[in-house]
Structure formats: C-alpha cells, structure tokens
Motif scaffolding. Structure first.
Motif, PDB file in Angstrom:
ATOM      1  N   ALA A   1      23.089  -1.931 -20.804  1.00  0.00           N
ATOM      2  CA  ALA A   1      22.556  -3.118 -21.489  1.00  0.00           C
ATOM      3  C   ALA A   1      23.666  -4.110 -21.834  1.00  0.00           C
TER       4      ALA A   1
ATOM      5  N   VAL B   1      13.743  -4.527 -22.833  1.00  0.00           N
ATOM      6  CA  VAL B   1      15.010  -3.824 -22.609  1.00  0.00           C
ATOM      7  C   VAL B   1      15.140  -2.675 -23.606  1.00  0.00           C
TER       8      VAL B   1
ATOM      9  N   ALA C   1      23.129  -3.121 -27.943  1.00  0.00           N
ATOM     10  CA  ALA C   1      23.624  -2.146 -26.963  1.00  0.00           C
ATOM     11  C   ALA C   1      24.485  -1.069 -27.614  1.00  0.00           C
TER      12      ALA C   1
ATOM     13  N   LEU D   1      21.192  -8.556 -27.302  1.00  0.00           N
ATOM     14  CA  LEU D   1      21.682  -7.405 -26.542  1.00  0.00           C
ATOM     15  C   LEU D   1      23.160  -7.130 -26.800  1.00  0.00           C
TER      16      LEU D   1
ATOM     17  N   LYS E   1      23.886  -7.806 -19.645  1.00  0.00           N
ATOM     18  CA  LYS E   1      22.990  -8.530 -20.536  1.00  0.00           C
ATOM     19  C   LYS E   1      22.578  -9.900 -19.996  1.00  0.00           C
TER      20      LYS E   1
END
Length: 448
Positions: A332, A279, A363, A359, A336
């Motif tokens: 994100a 990610v 983020a 995350l 998540k």
C-alpha cells in the motif's frame, strides 16, 4: 475439499490450509469491489463513485450483521462437528436457514422503504442523494440471498471446507464483473444496473452452495424430517450469533458515523475515501479470514476436548496474521499513487491527492488489525462472544471519537490515525484478558 477435522496433526498446517481459500475468496471479492468502484468512477462518473462509497457502510452493516449471526452459528456447528454430534449439526443448520428466511425478508422490506431516510440521516449531499437511493434500495432487496449464501458457507466452513465457498464466489464475482463491463462499460447503463448485477451474483452464490451441499455433503444434507426450527437450538444459536452479529454491526455503525464526518468535507473527499476504503479492505478482510481459520480450529478442538492444541493454534495463527499485515502495508505504501490512479478519472487530481494522504499513514498501521483479528478469532472459537463484542466496541468508540476530534485539523489523515488509536486501545483490553482469563479457563476446562 471434503470436510476436515482439525483435531489431529500440525495446527499451523491446518490454519494455513483453511485460511488460504478464505484469503483468496476475500481477495477476489475485494478485486471485484474495487473493479466495481473503478467502473462506476470511470464510466458513470464522480457522483457514482461517491454514491457507492456512501452506500458502502450501510451495505456493510447489512452484510456484517448477517454474517455475524452465521459466524456465531458456525462456531456452534464446528463444536458439534468436532464432537461428532452430526444430528445436532444438521438441526443447527436447519434452524439457521428457516429463521433466516424470516429475518432476511424483514431486513429487505424495511431497508427498501427506509433507504432515503437512512441516507439523509448520514448527511448525504443533496447532489448525490437520488443516485445513492436508487443504488442502495436494490441492494437491500438482495438481503435474503446474502443471508442464505453466508449461512451455507458457514456450514461448509464449520466442517473444515473453506475451498468450496471460494469456487462459488469466484464464479459469481466473475459473472458480476462481466455483466458490469457489458451493461455499464459497453452499453452505458447507470448505477441501477450496477446494483442489480450485484444482487444477481449473490443469488447465484446461494443457489450453487445449496445444490452442492445436497449433492456432495451428506453430513450437512437436511432431510425432509429435519426441516424445522428447533427452539432450544435457536436459543443457543442466538446466544452465540446475536452477540457476534452485534459485534459485526458495531464496525459498520462506526463507519457510518465516520462517513457522516467525511460527507461534510465534500464530494471529492467522499470519492477519495471510497477508493481508500477499498484498499483498506485488502488488509482487513484477509486478516479477518485468518482469524476465522483460528476460530474454526479452536472450536473444533474445544468440541473434541483437546485443549492442549488450542494455544498452539493461537500462536501459529498470530504468526500468519503478522506476516500478512507487514506484506500488505509495504504494498500500500509503495504503490499508493498508482493505486489511487486506478479509481479516479485523469482530471480528478484532488481525489487522487486526498487518497495518497490517507494511504501514506494508514500503510504503517495495517499490522495492528492483524494482531487484533487473530485474538478475536481465538476468543470467538472458545465461545467468548461477549469479550469479542466489548473489545470491538472499545476499538470503534475510540476510532469514532478521535475522527471527530481530529478531522477538522487533519482532514482525511484523521481517519487513519484514529484507526490506529482504536486498535491500540483494543489490544490493551483483550491481550491482558487473554493472558489472565482465557488461559485459566482452558486449564479449568481441561480438568473438568
């Protein structure tokens, strides 16, 4: 897309037009990487997901070192292109390719025989060391293909063509994904097959790029008499490329150290970290691609002695970077749980939980590397390689130190917080340097 000179018309238009294929290429590659991890995790199992995660920083060390050398040479080639010195452009490419044949072969040989020792050095759990060794040793053998694709891609990008490398990448990544789905998803082959299909895709990319240049890009077509290692040119390439390669290598070395800290937390956290790293790549890699657009724009205009356009290009590049950083951070954070659900089997609750923790904080920080990548691209285009190296070293050092200080108390969240600290330290160094030194350098060059 034909070669394009960025020395006329709107800087923002050039940067966006150049960056879009790079961002698309990186996004597609990242989708493939994520799919590769999803396939490994779902069809082979948790150990395979952990193994690819453990191998990832080692793979990145290879790829980023290679691409760093090619990026450094690409800056030099962009300057020759902007100055219309076509002969020097071809000599630089010839020297880069021939030197790369020796360099990449050595990397492949040493990496293959030392794979297990490397994995032991980074505290790989004994339960996954054999599967990790099998995967990574094959990846090492593909190093020459990785080098040649990056060299040819850098040559195309140096003359303003960022869309053709995207086409090669789309084809080879699609081929890789299809082979994975057939041999791993449908037929049940293991992780060795996953590594083999990756190497095949790299080979296809390199071959397609070579054929395309010889058929369609006369300015880069190397004749028989041009195939030679130009020693003065090699020295100049290495003065640019070695510093950039070292800078590129600093990041995965830091990642290896962080991976070693993560490995002490168990296989579930390792698997979660592998997933969230994919990610992260959706934030970092496109931001780096935008930075490369700023690099090419800056280098071409430096070669053409049009220094008045360079600062305007920096401003426009940073606007594009910030826009993307905000966008990916919102995605994100909002998705998540759904993102983590893609990577893990339904009974892997701990893997999903740890990934969501990461995350939830990271983020909010994706805007920081947007700011640093834009500035890095600018300074690299000016040839200020040592400054980009030093600022990267500062960022990685802070990131590693605070990871080890915080990981026992904060777990996987420590990594995201440490990243933010590292990026902040990097900006505190490079932005004042830019203001007090780079602008002065541009003014002096303009008077020269």
């Amino acid at each position: 897309m034909a070669s394009e000179r960025m020395t006329e018309n709107s800087p923002l238009k050039h940067i966006v037009k150049y960056a879009l294929p790079l961002v698309a290429a990186s996004a597609f590659q990242l989708f493939y990487n994520a799919a590769d991890s999803i396939i490994a995790g779902r069809f082979i199992g948790r150990d395979a997901l952990a193994a690819t995660g453990i191998a990832s920083p080692v793979m990145n060390l290879i790829i980023l070192s290679i691409s760093g050398l090619c990026i450094g040479c690409g800056v030099l080639m962009s300057q020759y292109f902007g100055a219309r010195e076509d002969y020097k452009l071809k000599r630089a490419l010839s020297t880069l390719l021939l030197f790369g044949l020796i360099f990449s072969s050595l990397v492949a040989f040493l990496g293959f025989i030392l794979t297990k020792q490397i994995l032991i050095l980074i505290n790989t759990p004994s339960e996954v060391i054999e599967i990790s060794t099998a995967y990574l040793s094959i990846i090492f053998l593909g190093s020459p293909f990785t080098y040649f694709y990056n060299a040819l891609s850098s040559a195309l990008k140096s003359v303003g063509d960022s869309s053709t490398p995207l086409k090669f990448l789309l084809f080879s990544s699609a081929l890789n994904l299809i082979l994975d789905l057939i041999f791993i998803g449908a037929l049940g082959f293991g992780i060795v097959c996953s590594a083999t299909t990756t190497v095949i895709a790299e080979a296809v990319s390199a071959i397609l790029a070579f054929i395309y240049i010889y058929r369609h890009v006369d300015i880069l077509k190397i004749g028989k008499k041009d195939w030679a290692i130009d020693r003065p040119m090699l020295k100049k390439i290495l003065s640019y490329g070695s510093v950039t390669a070292l800078q590129q290598a600093v990041q995965p070395v830091g990642k290896l150290m962080i991976q070693s800290a993560v490995n002490s937390l168990g296989v579930d956290v390792i698997a979660a970290f592998n997933a969230v790293t994919r990610v992260d790549d959706f934030a970092f890699t496109p931001e780096q691609s935008i930075g490369h657009a700023v690099t090419t724009f800056t280098a071409q205009n430096k070669g053409a002695n049009k220094k008045d356009r360079i600062l305007k290009g920096l401003k426009d590049g940073l606007i594009v970077e910030l826009t993307y950083g905000v966008f990916i951070g919102i995605i994100a954070f909002t998705l998540k749980e759904e993102i983590m659900g893609l990577f893990a089997q339904s009974d892997s609750d701990l893997v999903i939980k740890e990934g969501v923790k990461y995350l939830s904080t990271m983020a909010f920080f994706y805007i920081l590397p947007a700011l640093t990548n834009g500035m890095q691209g600018f300074m690299r285009g000016l040839g200020k390689m040592k400054i980009t190296l030093l600022s990267t070293f500062i960022q990685v050092a802070f990131r590693v130190i605070f990871t080890y200080l915080l990981i026992d108390s904060l777990g996987i969240r420590a990594i995201s917080i440490s990243c933010a600290i590292g990026w902040t330290a990097m900006m505190l160094f490079e932005y004042p340097y830019c203001y007090y030194h780079i602008k002065k350098n541009l003014k002096e060059t303009s008077k020269a």
